[in-house]
Design a protein around this motif. Structure first.
Motif, short mmCIF file in Angstrom:
data_model
loop_
_atom_site.label_atom_id
_atom_site.label_comp_id
_atom_site.label_asym_id
_atom_site.label_seq_id
_atom_site.Cartn_x
_atom_site.Cartn_y
_atom_site.Cartn_z
N GLY A 21 -53.85 -21.62 -59.27
CA GLY A 21 -52.52 -22.24 -59.32
C GLY A 21 -51.42 -21.24 -59.00
N LEU A 22 -51.52 -20.02 -59.54
CA LEU A 22 -50.52 -18.99 -59.27
C LEU A 22 -50.57 -18.53 -57.82
N ALA A 23 -51.79 -18.49 -57.24
CA ALA A 23 -51.91 -18.11 -55.83
C ALA A 23 -51.20 -19.13 -54.95
N TRP A 24 -51.34 -20.42 -55.26
CA TRP A 24 -50.66 -21.47 -54.50
C TRP A 24 -49.15 -21.30 -54.63
N LEU A 25 -48.66 -21.13 -55.86
CA LEU A 25 -47.22 -21.01 -56.08
C LEU A 25 -46.65 -19.78 -55.40
N ALA A 26 -47.41 -18.67 -55.44
CA ALA A 26 -46.93 -17.43 -54.82
C ALA A 26 -46.80 -17.59 -53.31
N TYR A 27 -47.64 -18.42 -52.72
CA TYR A 27 -47.54 -18.65 -51.28
C TYR A 27 -46.27 -19.44 -50.94
N ARG A 28 -45.88 -20.39 -51.81
CA ARG A 28 -44.75 -21.27 -51.50
C ARG A 28 -43.42 -20.81 -52.06
N HIS A 29 -43.44 -20.01 -53.18
CA HIS A 29 -42.19 -19.66 -53.85
C HIS A 29 -42.19 -18.18 -54.23
N TRP A 30 -41.12 -17.48 -53.85
CA TRP A 30 -41.05 -16.04 -54.13
C TRP A 30 -41.06 -15.73 -55.62
N TRP A 31 -40.44 -16.59 -56.45
CA TRP A 31 -40.33 -16.31 -57.87
C TRP A 31 -41.70 -16.37 -58.56
N ALA A 32 -42.69 -17.04 -57.93
CA ALA A 32 -44.01 -17.17 -58.55
C ALA A 32 -44.78 -15.85 -58.55
N TRP A 33 -44.31 -14.86 -57.77
CA TRP A 33 -44.99 -13.56 -57.81
C TRP A 33 -44.79 -12.87 -59.17
N ILE A 34 -43.75 -13.25 -59.89
CA ILE A 34 -43.52 -12.66 -61.22
C ILE A 34 -44.66 -13.02 -62.17
N PRO A 35 -44.94 -14.33 -62.40
CA PRO A 35 -46.08 -14.66 -63.27
C PRO A 35 -47.42 -14.23 -62.69
N LEU A 36 -47.53 -14.17 -61.35
CA LEU A 36 -48.79 -13.74 -60.75
C LEU A 36 -49.08 -12.28 -61.07
N LEU A 37 -48.06 -11.43 -60.99
CA LEU A 37 -48.24 -10.02 -61.31
C LEU A 37 -48.52 -9.82 -62.80
N ILE A 404 -28.15 -32.60 -68.13
CA ILE A 404 -28.77 -31.28 -68.13
C ILE A 404 -28.78 -30.73 -66.71
N PRO A 405 -28.81 -29.42 -66.54
CA PRO A 405 -28.86 -28.85 -65.20
C PRO A 405 -30.23 -29.07 -64.56
N VAL A 406 -30.26 -29.10 -63.24
CA VAL A 406 -31.52 -29.16 -62.52
C VAL A 406 -32.22 -27.81 -62.65
N LEU A 407 -33.47 -27.83 -63.06
CA LEU A 407 -34.24 -26.60 -63.27
C LEU A 407 -35.24 -26.44 -62.13
N SER A 408 -35.02 -25.44 -61.31
CA SER A 408 -35.94 -25.18 -60.21
C SER A 408 -36.11 -23.68 -60.04
N GLY A 409 -37.19 -23.30 -59.36
CA GLY A 409 -37.41 -21.89 -59.07
C GLY A 409 -37.50 -21.03 -60.31
N ILE A 410 -36.78 -19.93 -60.29
CA ILE A 410 -36.87 -18.97 -61.38
C ILE A 410 -36.27 -19.53 -62.67
N PHE A 411 -35.33 -20.48 -62.56
CA PHE A 411 -34.78 -21.10 -63.77
C PHE A 411 -35.87 -21.91 -64.49
N ALA A 412 -36.71 -22.60 -63.72
CA ALA A 412 -37.82 -23.34 -64.31
C ALA A 412 -38.80 -22.39 -64.99
N LEU A 413 -39.06 -21.23 -64.35
CA LEU A 413 -39.97 -20.24 -64.93
C LEU A 413 -39.45 -19.74 -66.27
N PHE A 414 -38.18 -19.38 -66.33
CA PHE A 414 -37.59 -18.90 -67.59
C PHE A 414 -37.59 -19.99 -68.66
N TYR A 415 -37.34 -21.23 -68.21
CA TYR A 415 -37.34 -22.34 -69.18
C TYR A 415 -38.71 -22.47 -69.81
#
Length: 696
Positions: A21-37, A404-415
């Motif tokens: 799952g993290l490999a897929w997210l890392a391919y599509r979204h730059w912020w996913a490299w944080i949880p991948l690492l 509520i604000p829209v949560l996407s990308g790194i904001f979703a990760l922090f949430y």
């Protein structure tokens, strides 16, 4: 089954699932490299870390292959597998091999017809800006690659296919009484189309009308009771056949695929002795579905069904009233980053009401919906279903909501990190205390823009239309020039709440379509219209007390000033009444032309106006009626921006205009090629940075 058990030891499946799952997210979204690492750091001492890395690399390569390979050319010959009513006739889904295409036509065709079509196939558009909905990804998750409108159709012959059962049931349900239709259509066939849909969502029970794990659990319970006399293995085999038949009849909704595979995997792996947990079955289902079609993870239904299922597997909610409320609260707050993109409203009533509807649906409405397929019983049960919908309407009438604000990308990760910290642990008081951090996070997200030192000018890709958004550092000024397409989605994603000026250059639909929704959804300090633009649109805007501008007017906004260069006088041509704006942002001058044509451009040149600008927003979408040579000579831009839709029937931008720009050494950016174009101003850096959403 024995080979499967050897290949995937039960204690390791979920680790592979996380990695893939993290490999897929890392391919599509730059912020996913944080949880991948972080995952890689955590896995370094695990005994199976090497094999997981091999699996992740292989899956990353597989994802790259699937996403980067050209979309296969559709076969004009195929078989009709689905029919849906649309405004202009019908939309048919045509199967050709593994893939499908959508066919729009007013002709009446039958399920199972083998046809051949002649016409122009079109691909679906990708997302136009970061975080936007991608029709291409959505339809690829359903194996649909192309669409064709009003082609010439040659019917060859017709065969019977299992999809005919779905169509026959759909037609039968359409003859049932109105209220019975709502429940039977959604709870039996998985089609949830009702005028009550928006009202149902306000009390948080939309998921009960969608086929999912709850329905599979109830069906398995019924089947177990009905087949109690059979040996366990034979009974399980028969249940497998029946559930996969049901999947086929409902045309494979993603949430039901997940539920069926996960349930049957658990049952088959443990039919003789319990060795695998429900988490193991969940994890293998996740991996299997992503390998079959990596586009699944782009589908909202896929995201929701797996998130909620994961929550209920790892949690130990009590079955009493309080436990059901806690489970509902946990599930609905967990999926906020996903649902916030659908609606940025949260209804507190949903946390109180939804738990009471779950047993009603499970043990009453779902069985009754199956019985109501018999038209006589459907007639008798119609008042019961009406009572339920009236109750929903009564509850919804008193519902209030929080935005509520829209949560996407790194904001979703922090949430999700904060949500996990608040939800994990045995101490209820500490959990409630930590949940306040989650609420505080939601409150503060929109305010972060006031601390943002970066300015932006965004030429939004909105199809065949126009929208430009100017954002100055620290939220000192926000200007929206024209309003078309998905502009509201972009404003929500950027957490923009206040707009200083909403400027509609003129009354053409491709410039003003979203004006009223923006005025009703955001705090717009001033609506600005052309002084000489008269028509139905202008008349409809008078209730918002617009400011009418002409040449010579100036609009101050934060650290910039918007200079109005046109309109000069009233013209019979609506395009010539367009507002033309010039503004200097730091060391860069922008010129926004609206739909001004050659006549207006000539007038500006003859007036000896100071037109010299670095960035030119080309007039009228690059039409041949604009951007004449003498005008370009006076403006002398370094960069030209053209807003046009992909394959638009106007032929915009005109090739002669593009050539004219390029011959003068002007860099040309087109939204129909690179999608959204953003000019970023960084503090302590004199030059702007240009970002495009897609490679062009």
């Amino acid at each position: 089954m024995k080979i499967f058990k050897r290949l995937l030891p039960s204690s390791h499946i979920h680790l592979y699932a996380i990695g893939l799952g993290l490999a897929w997210l890392a391919y599509r979204h730059w912020w996913a490299w944080i949880p991948l690492l972080l995952y890689a750091y955590w896995m370094r001492k695990q005994r199976i870390s090497k094999s997981i890395w091999v699996m992740m690399i292989l899956f990353y390569g597989w994802t790259w292959y699937v996403f980067e390979q050209p979309i296969p050319t559709p076969n004009p010959q195929g078989i009709i597998v689905q029919q849906e009513d649309v405004k202009a006739g019908y939309r048919y889904t045509v199967q050709y091999g593994l893939y499908r295409y959508h066919l729009y036509t007013p002709e009446v065709l039958n399920i199972g017809s083998i046809i051949s079509v002649e016409g122009d196939f079109k691909t679906f558009e990708t997302d136009r800006f970061e975080g936007a909905f991608s029709p291409k990804d959505y339809y690829r998750s359903k194996w649909v690659t192309h669409v064709i409108y009003q082609p010439k159709i040659i019917q060859q012959h017709q065969i019977w296919i299992p999809h005919q059962i779905h169509q026959d049931l759909k037609q039968h349900i359409g003859q049932l009484p109105t209220y019975t239709q709502v429940f039977v259509s959604s709870l039996v066939l998985g089609i949830f189309e009702s005028d009550m849909k928006a009202r149902i969502s306000k009390i948080g029970i939309t998921h009960l009308f969608v086929l999912s794990g709850l329905h599979v659990t109830v069906l398995m319970g019924i089947l177990n009771r009905c087949l109690w006399f059979l040996p366990k293995k034979i009974k399980l085999g028969l249940e497998t056949v029946l559930l996969f038949t049901y999947l086929w009849v409902t045309l494979f909704p993603i949430s039901l695929i997940r539920a069926v595979i996960q349930t049957l995997l658990f049952e088959w792996l443990n039919h003789d002795k319990i060795r695998y947990t429900r988490l193991d079955a969940f994890s293998f289902t996740w991996v299997l579905m992503l390998i079959i079609n990596p586009y699944y993870l782009s589908n909202t239904s896929f995201q929701l069904t797996f998130l909620v299922s994961f929550l209920f597997i790892i949690s130990n909610f009590k079955t009493d009233a309080l436990g059901m409320m806690v489970s509902t609260f946990s599930a609905q707050t967990l999926v906020l980053p996903i649902t916030s993109k659908i609606t940025n409203q949260v209804y507190p009533l949903a946390f109180l009401v939804a738990p009471w509807f779950i047993p009603v649906f499970s043990y009453v409405l779902l069985p009754l919906s199956w019985l109501a397929l018999w038209d006589k019983l459907g007639m008798i049960l119609n008042p019961v279903f009406e009572l339920v919908l009236n109750t929903i309407g009564f509850l919804e009438a008193g519902a209030f909501y929080f935005t509520i604000p829209v949560l996407s990308g790194i904001f979703a990760l922090f949430y999700w990190i904060l949500w996990g910290m608040a939800s994990i642990g045995p101490y209820k008081i500490k959990k409630a205390y930590r949940m306040t951090y989650v609420v505080l996070f939601l409150v503060l997200i929109p305010q972060l823009k006031y601390l943002n030192p970066i300015g932006k000018v965004t030429f939004l890709s909105v199809g065949q239309g126009d929208t430009t958004i100017i954002e100055r550092p620290f939220r000192q000024c926000t200007v929206v020039i024209d309003a078309f397409g998905d502009v509201m989605d972009y404003l929500y994603l950027q957490h923009i709440q206040t707009i200083d000026y909403l400027i509609i250059t003129h009354g053409d639909f491709d410039h003003h379509r979203e004006t009223e929704p923006i005025l009703n959804s955001f705090q717009v300090k001033q609506l600005v219209l052309s002084k000489y633009d008269e028509g139905d649109f202008e008349a409809s805007m008078r209730k918002y007390h617009p400011l009418y501008v002409k040449q010579g007017d100036k609009l101050p906004c934060g650290d910039i000033e918007l200079n109005i260069l046109s309109p000069i006088h009233k013209s019979n041509d609506d395009n010539e009444n367009s507002i033309v704006i010039q503004t200097k942002i730091r060391d860069t001058t922008y010129l926004f032309m609206g739909d001004l044509g050659v006549s207006g451009e000539t007038t500006l040149v003859n007036q000896n106006q100071e037109l010299s600008s670095d960035i030119l927003k080309v007039g009228h979408h690059g039409s041949i009626t604009s951007s004449h040579i003498s005008f370009l000579t006076r403006v002398n831009p370094k960069i030209a921006i053209i807003s046009a839709g992909v394959d638009n029937h106007f032929g915009h931008p005109h090739p002669a205009v593009v050539d004219r720009l390029k011959q003068r050494g002007i860099d040309v950016y087109q939204t129909n090629v690179v999608q959204t174009i953003t000019f970023i101003d960084l503090p302590f850096y004199k030059r702007h940075i240009i970002l495009v959403h897609k490679k062009g």
